[in-house]
Design an enzyme around this catalytic site. Structure first.
Site, PDB file in Angstrom:
ATOM      1  CB  CYS A 140      -1.942  -0.269   8.404  1.00  0.00           C
ATOM      2  SG  CYS A 140      -0.762   1.097   8.494  1.00  0.00           S
ATOM      3  CD  GLU A 177       5.173  -0.264  12.568  1.00  0.00           C
ATOM      4  OE1 GLU A 177       3.958  -0.211  12.830  1.00  0.00           O
ATOM      5  OE2 GLU A 177       6.026   0.411  13.155  1.00  0.00           O
ATOM      6  CD  GLU A 197       8.659   0.777  10.322  1.00  0.00           C
ATOM      7  OE1 GLU A 197       7.622   1.168   9.774  1.00  0.00           O
ATOM      8  OE2 GLU A 197       9.539   0.113   9.748  1.00  0.00           O
ATOM      9  CG  ASN A 230      -0.347  -0.181   2.498  1.00  0.00           C
ATOM     10  OD1 ASN A 230       0.801  -0.604   2.602  1.00  0.00           O
ATOM     11  ND2 ASN A 230      -1.071   0.140   3.558  1.00  0.00           N
TER      12      ASN A 230
HETATM   13  P1  NAD Z   1       1.049  -9.545   3.682  1.00  0.00           P
HETATM   14  O1  NAD Z   1       1.283  -9.943   5.094  1.00  0.00           O
HETATM   15  O2  NAD Z   1       0.270 -10.455   2.813  1.00  0.00           O
HETATM   16  O3  NAD Z   1       2.443  -9.334   2.916  1.00  0.00           O
HETATM   17  C1  NAD Z   1       3.412  -8.417   3.389  1.00  0.00           C
HETATM   18  C2  NAD Z   1       4.781  -8.844   2.908  1.00  0.00           C
HETATM   19  O4  NAD Z   1       5.137 -10.072   3.526  1.00  0.00           O
HETATM   20  C3  NAD Z   1       4.886  -9.080   1.411  1.00  0.00           C
HETATM   21  O5  NAD Z   1       6.119  -8.528   0.970  1.00  0.00           O
HETATM   22  C4  NAD Z   1       4.876 -10.582   1.294  1.00  0.00           C
HETATM   23  O6  NAD Z   1       5.535 -11.076   0.149  1.00  0.00           O
HETATM   24  C5  NAD Z   1       5.635 -10.978   2.555  1.00  0.00           C
HETATM   25  N1  NAD Z   1       5.399 -12.329   3.059  1.00  0.00           N
HETATM   26  C6  NAD Z   1       4.293 -13.096   2.917  1.00  0.00           C
HETATM   27  N2  NAD Z   1       4.447 -14.262   3.583  1.00  0.00           N
HETATM   28  C7  NAD Z   1       5.669 -14.229   4.174  1.00  0.00           C
HETATM   29  C8  NAD Z   1       6.387 -15.124   5.013  1.00  0.00           C
HETATM   30  N3  NAD Z   1       5.888 -16.305   5.385  1.00  0.00           N
HETATM   31  N4  NAD Z   1       7.612 -14.750   5.455  1.00  0.00           N
HETATM   32  C9  NAD Z   1       8.134 -13.548   5.111  1.00  0.00           C
HETATM   33  N5  NAD Z   1       7.502 -12.664   4.305  1.00  0.00           N
HETATM   34  C10 NAD Z   1       6.282 -12.995   3.840  1.00  0.00           C
HETATM   35  O7  NAD Z   1       0.419  -8.095   3.726  1.00  0.00           O
HETATM   36  P2  NAD Z   1      -0.083  -7.180   2.510  1.00  0.00           P
HETATM   37  O8  NAD Z   1      -1.317  -7.756   1.944  1.00  0.00           O
HETATM   38  O9  NAD Z   1       1.059  -6.903   1.596  1.00  0.00           O
HETATM   39  O10 NAD Z   1      -0.407  -5.815   3.266  1.00  0.00           O
HETATM   40  C11 NAD Z   1      -1.629  -5.544   3.868  1.00  0.00           C
HETATM   41  C12 NAD Z   1      -1.509  -5.644   5.369  1.00  0.00           C
HETATM   42  O11 NAD Z   1      -0.414  -4.865   5.815  1.00  0.00           O
HETATM   43  C13 NAD Z   1      -2.733  -5.089   6.085  1.00  0.00           C
HETATM   44  O12 NAD Z   1      -3.087  -5.939   7.136  1.00  0.00           O
HETATM   45  C14 NAD Z   1      -2.232  -3.751   6.615  1.00  0.00           C
HETATM   46  O13 NAD Z   1      -2.914  -3.286   7.733  1.00  0.00           O
HETATM   47  C15 NAD Z   1      -0.805  -4.053   6.911  1.00  0.00           C
HETATM   48  N6  NAD Z   1      -0.006  -2.831   6.937  1.00  0.00           N
HETATM   49  C16 NAD Z   1       0.469  -2.377   8.141  1.00  0.00           C
HETATM   50  C17 NAD Z   1       1.192  -1.193   8.206  1.00  0.00           C
HETATM   51  C18 NAD Z   1       1.723  -0.670   9.520  1.00  0.00           C
HETATM   52  O14 NAD Z   1       2.622   0.158   9.492  1.00  0.00           O
HETATM   53  N7  NAD Z   1       1.205  -1.096  10.662  1.00  0.00           N
HETATM   54  C19 NAD Z   1       1.438  -0.470   7.035  1.00  0.00           C
HETATM   55  C20 NAD Z   1       0.962  -0.962   5.830  1.00  0.00           C
HETATM   56  C21 NAD Z   1       0.240  -2.144   5.797  1.00  0.00           C
END
Ligand code: NAD
Length: 514
Positions: free
Chosen positions: A308, A274, A488, A177
């Site tokens: 998020c 995060e 962060e 995002n």
């Molecule tokens: P996701 O967890 O599906 O993927 C995030 C990242 O993790 C990707 O780069 C993915 O390839 C990687 N990944 C997936 N499985 C993994 C594993 N087993 N080991 C290591 N890496 C792995 O999340 P998304 O769909 O990309 O993002 C949406 C989510 O992120 C929402 O829940 C949102 O709230 C959260 N988010 C949080 C913040 C914050 O700062 N708190 C900011 C942005 C998004």
């Protein structure tokens, strides 16, 4: 997941609406290791994936996930670069980060356009994200020379001192995002502290991190200090379980965060998580109504609602609910949906078709559970024919929501605002906290005593009084409960990328009982 049989690791289409991106940049492989663009040499068991331009609904590139050999070579590059980078003084590293910040300013529009091209958010938002990367570089460049320890006087003239030392090779893993912002927020403090980094962007948004890496190099970051590796879950898990990695900073879902925590537990790696949220925004009757309406929109509609920290549970005091909803509806209906490269566009395209449809299913479910849809939640086909396959969804307001509805309990990650009513402060605070998440929260009121009291009682890492979703670089950011671990931004990021060593200095003889 998208299926494909061709293995290509370069961009297939030149983006017609990106004015600034050069063909040279687009035609090179997507990994960046030791200062050079590289094609992954080893594929892992994850399927190949297609990367989309969400506004056009067309494939930009197909790529493969980096496998064990690529992960080893990126981690080795970062490990080799660590001794020299970490031996620089904080001041020297700070000067390089400042030069990088200046280079990002010069190439900022390219970065912003690339972000729009691959993420679908409006150009003005992408510019804000790039500015936030610049802020992060400048802030951490300023902090770098101040990273220091303490001296502690001990008995007999002996003394101790502490050193804030870097951790070593850090891994950053990002969500789709805020691709460039997340890469910047993780790398700037990590590098300021003397660490090196391997960064894995989301498979959906692989592009802007590579351009950032190239800009880092142009600004003076030595080869190997910042590397970018493309891939999905398995690449991520190869990185988090790599024995030469000292720390993992992750941004993404709770589910993946849990897996990363487990993977890091084996070597007791340091972690920052995060994660997701379902944050409350509480609007009291004594608020400035215009500001509260704007705040609710800021809390729900930026980046197509894929944020998020969004305040998606909007609790409005019963006596002003109708007036609030009326104003909110009028303003929301005016939001211009369409080409994200156009300056006046307020709502761009969602990241992909699957995600758009998931958000639509949530809204449909809300209807069935008794919510009243006041506007939005519909797929929009822009009049511009080139965007007719884009993933555009109109911002949605759901009225008459109750705490037990799925849309009120689960993170939707789309522009779908749930409006709820309340009568008493204690009641609304208790309902606001009735969630496993704790990323953010907000309160609109003219009674500042109440504003402070409510924000103290909300269980979240961030709380806004009379505004929402502002993240100055000096503020620590992170979650309570299942929304995360660690912080962060701000000085907290420096703490999370260093470890404290205590050095005891004996000024007398050894007083030994043997
Ligand atoms: P996701 O967890 O599906 O993927 C995030 C990242 O993790 C990707 O780069 C993915 O390839 C990687 N990944 C997936 N499985 C993994 C594993 N087993 N080991 C290591 N890496 C792995 O999340 P998304 O769909 O990309 O993002 C949406 C989510 O992120 C929402 O829940 C949102 O709230 C959260 N988010 C949080 C913040 C914050 O700062 N708190 C900011 C942005 C998004």
């Amino acid at each position: 997941m998208y299926k494909s049989t061709t293995v290509v690791n370069q961009i297939l289409l030149k983006p017609s609406f990106c004015r600034q991106i050069s063909t040279e940049f687009l035609n090179q492989p997507l990994n960046f290791i030791n200062g050079v663009r590289k094609t992954p040499t080893s594929q892992n068991s994850d399927e190949d994936f297609k990367v989309f331009n969400p506004a056009k609904g067309e494939v930009i590139c197909e790529t493969v996930s980096s496998g064990a050999e690529d992960v080893d070579s990126a981690v080795q590059a970062a490990k080799d670069a660590f001794p020299e980078w970490s031996r620089l003084s904080g001041f020297e590293r700070g000067k390089i980060l400042m030069s990088v910040a200046n280079r990002v300013k010069e190439r900022g529009e390219e970065l912003a356009e690339l972000e729009v091209y691959n993420n679908g958010k409006p150009i003005w938002e992408a510019r804000v994200d790039v500015q936030s990367v610049i802020d992060g570089l400048e802030y951490n460049a300023g902090l770098a020379p101040t990273i220091s320890g303490q001296q502690i006087q001990l008995s007999g003239g002996s003394f101790a001192y502490t050193r804030q030392e870097p951790l070593g090779v850090c891994v950053g893993i990002g969500a789709w995002n805020f691709p460039v912002q997340i890469a910047g927020w993780k790398s700037a403090p990590a590098l300021a502290c003397g660490n090196t980094m391997v960064y894995k962007p989301s498979q959906f948004t692989p592009l802007s991190a590579i351009l950032l890496a190239e800009i880092y190099k142009e600004g003076g970051i030595p080869d190997g200090v910042f590397n970018v590796l493309q891939g999905q879950a398995e690449t991520g898990s190869l990185l988090t379980s790599h024995p030469d990695v000292a720390k993992v900073s992750f941004t993404g879902s709770v589910l993946t965060g849990q897996k990363i925590m487990e993977s890091c537990a084996k070597d007791i790696k340091k972690i920052t998580l995060e994660l997701g949220g379902k944050s409350p925004l509480i609007i009291f009757a004594d608020c400035n109504l215009e500001n509260a309406v704007k705040g609710a929109m800021m809390a729900n509609f930026m980046t197509q609602g894929e944020v998020c920290s969004n305040g998606t549970r909007v609790f409005v005091e019963r006596s002003i609910k109708d007036k609030f909803v009326e104003k909110l509806l009028a303003k929301t209906k005016q939001m211009k949906i369409g080409n994200p490269m156009h300056e006046e566009t307020m709502v761009g395209a969602m990241i992909n078709k699957e995600h758009m449809e998931k958000v639509m299913r949530y809204i449909e479910g809300a209807k069935q559970q008794g919510a009243k849809i006041l506007c939005g939640g519909e797929r929009i086909i822009p009049t511009d024919a080139s965007l007719s396959n884009g993933f555009f969804l109109s911002p949605c307001i759901m009225d008459n929501c109750t705490d037990d509805m799925t849309v009120v309990k689960e993170e939707i990650f789309g522009a779908a605002m749930a409006v709820l009513t309340f009568d008493e402060e204690d009641e609304v605070v208790q309902r606001a906290n009735n969630t496993k998440f704790g990323l953010a929260g907000g309160v609109f009121t003219s009674d500042l005593t109440r504003g402070h009291r409510v924000s103290a009682n909300i269980q979240s890492g961030t709380c806004f009084i009379n505004n929402y979703n502002l993240y100055p670089i000096e503020m620590p950011f992170g979650g309570y409960k299942q929304s995360g671990l660690g912080r962060e931004l701000g000085r907290s990021a420096i703490d999370s990328y260093t470890q404290t060593k205590m050095v005891y200095v004996e000024m007398g003889d050894v007083d030994c009982p043997y």
